[in-house]
Scaffold this active site. Structure first.
Site, PDB file in Angstrom:
ATOM      1  N   ARG A 145      35.877  30.257  33.445  1.00 18.46           N
ATOM      2  CA  ARG A 145      36.835  31.459  33.160  1.00 18.46           C
ATOM      3  C   ARG A 145      37.772  32.155  34.196  1.00 18.46           C
ATOM      4  O   ARG A 145      37.363  32.613  35.095  1.00 18.46           O
ATOM      5  CB  ARG A 145      35.811  32.740  32.763  1.00 18.46           C
ATOM      6  CG  ARG A 145      35.109  32.283  31.531  1.00 18.46           C
ATOM      7  CD  ARG A 145      33.980  33.542  31.272  1.00 18.46           C
ATOM      8  NE  ARG A 145      33.090  33.287  30.162  1.00 18.46           N
ATOM      9  CZ  ARG A 145      32.220  34.154  29.859  1.00 18.46           C
ATOM     10  NH1 ARG A 145      31.926  35.348  30.524  1.00 18.46           N
ATOM     11  NH2 ARG A 145      31.322  33.957  28.667  1.00 18.46           N
TER      12      ARG A 145
ATOM     13  N   ASP B 124      40.593  33.503  36.351  1.00 18.81           N
ATOM     14  CA  ASP B 124      41.215  34.935  36.574  1.00 18.81           C
ATOM     15  C   ASP B 124      42.865  35.027  36.264  1.00 18.81           C
ATOM     16  O   ASP B 124      43.181  33.979  35.834  1.00 18.81           O
ATOM     17  CB  ASP B 124      41.066  35.574  37.916  1.00 18.81           C
ATOM     18  CG  ASP B 124      39.566  35.847  38.296  1.00 18.81           C
ATOM     19  OD1 ASP B 124      38.631  35.997  37.218  1.00 18.81           O
ATOM     20  OD2 ASP B 124      39.319  35.506  39.308  1.00 18.81           O
TER      21      ASP B 124
ATOM     22  N   TYR C  38      37.937  22.491  41.519  1.00 17.32           N
ATOM     23  CA  TYR C  38      39.152  23.348  41.847  1.00 17.32           C
ATOM     24  C   TYR C  38      40.105  22.912  43.003  1.00 17.32           C
ATOM     25  O   TYR C  38      39.501  22.352  44.064  1.00 17.32           O
ATOM     26  CB  TYR C  38      38.742  24.723  42.335  1.00 17.32           C
ATOM     27  CG  TYR C  38      38.185  25.641  40.961  1.00 17.32           C
ATOM     28  CD1 TYR C  38      39.102  26.361  40.210  1.00 17.32           C
ATOM     29  CD2 TYR C  38      36.768  25.384  40.691  1.00 17.32           C
ATOM     30  CE1 TYR C  38      38.586  27.025  39.377  1.00 17.32           C
ATOM     31  CE2 TYR C  38      36.226  26.467  39.583  1.00 17.32           C
ATOM     32  CZ  TYR C  38      37.312  27.064  38.882  1.00 17.32           C
ATOM     33  OH  TYR C  38      36.963  27.865  37.696  1.00 17.32           O
TER      34      TYR C  38
ATOM     35  N   ARG D 261      38.845  31.858  46.067  1.00 21.24           N
ATOM     36  CA  ARG D 261      39.773  32.398  46.520  1.00 21.24           C
ATOM     37  C   ARG D 261      39.043  33.058  47.931  1.00 21.24           C
ATOM     38  O   ARG D 261      39.866  33.220  48.845  1.00 21.24           O
ATOM     39  CB  ARG D 261      40.391  33.433  45.584  1.00 21.24           C
ATOM     40  CG  ARG D 261      41.217  32.873  44.557  1.00 21.24           C
ATOM     41  CD  ARG D 261      41.451  34.053  43.510  1.00 21.24           C
ATOM     42  NE  ARG D 261      42.001  35.037  43.986  1.00 21.24           N
ATOM     43  CZ  ARG D 261      42.008  36.207  43.310  1.00 21.24           C
ATOM     44  NH1 ARG D 261      41.705  36.392  42.031  1.00 21.24           N
ATOM     45  NH2 ARG D 261      42.793  37.266  44.015  1.00 21.24           N
TER      46      ARG D 261
END
Length: 251
Positions: free
Chosen positions: A49, A51, A110, A197
């Protein structure tokens, strides 16, 4: 039939992957397009999911459809109906009824893109984080090594994270540099909300010589969000791919 989708999207126009009451989402765009094709309400389940503002080059998802439709027709129809939204279906295939985009996933990968230069971004605006001060990629790699393994990542997760446990196993956190571009690649079975992040934001501090590798270790050991140095913006984050039992890991 259950269909597996491979999806690419630019996250800038969306509030994130998941449906939101206060703005557009990638999930909503795809579900509404499928409904227009097969004339039935559907739910699309994704491997992750993302952002608001986060992108994907290989998100995996699945959807169950009662009406007969071929994978090719579904993919072509979706790509036609999704325009002009920056969402593309790269692949579509029929999978077993027990294959689940989220729960069958063995690893998620990622990539975070930093452009280290003083000049503003043009073609990469919104697709990378511009850091104007000099970054030492070697120091960042040394700091990243302190986070590899199984740890309590409370410091590096959002205060709004809904995961039952802050413990995760980080399999990979690589830092490489090619000219002005610094790439940070992270791999794990699953990640906490904002974990990538948050790790990148602190690695940037290491690269600027504001933190040391020992500071990364201390932040991890603190198990306290207040110990976080910086949370990187969503612009440079991409969901690259998801691995499944029949998918050989690569790169």
């Amino acid at each position: 039939m259950r269909f597996a989708l491979t999806i690419e999207y630019d996250g800038r126009p969306f509030m994130g992957w998941q449906r939101q009451s206060h703005g557009p989402s990638v999930q909503q765009a795809i579900e509404e397009a499928i409904t227009r094709i097969v004339h039935e309400e559907v739910a699309v389940h994704a491997a992750g999911r993302t952002d608001a503002g986060v992108h994907a080059s290989g998100m995996r998802a699945h959807v169950d459809i009662a009406r007969p439709v071929s994978p090719f027709r579904l993919m072509e129809g979706l790509n036609a109906l999704l325009r002009p939204a920056p969402v593309a279906i790269l692949a579509c295939e029929v999978v077993a009824a027990d294959w689940h985009a989220r729960f069958s996933c063995l690893a998620r990968h990622y990539e975070y893109r930093i452009v280290n230069r003083r000049a503003p971004l043009t073609v990469a605006a919104g697709l990378a984080w511009r850091v104007p001060t000099a970054l030492d990629a070697g120091a960042m790699a040394a700091g990243a090594a302190r986070l590899i393994g199984r740890h309590d990542f409370t410091t590096f997760r959002s205060a709004h994270c809904q995961a039952d446990s802050p413990v995760r196993t980080l399999d990979r956190l690589d830092v490489t540099r090619d000219g002005e571009v610094i790439l940070i690649r992270a791999s794990a079975r699953s990640f906490l909300h904002h974990q990538v992040r948050s790790m990148v934001g602190c690695l940037a501090l290491v690269g600027q010589d504001k933190w040391s590798a020992d500071d990364m270790t201390a932040a991890l050991a603190a198990r306290d969000r207040a110990a976080l140095g910086h949370n990187a913006p969503p612009d440079g984050l991409f969901f690259l791919r998801a691995d499944y039992p029949d998918t050989a890991p690569s790169g």
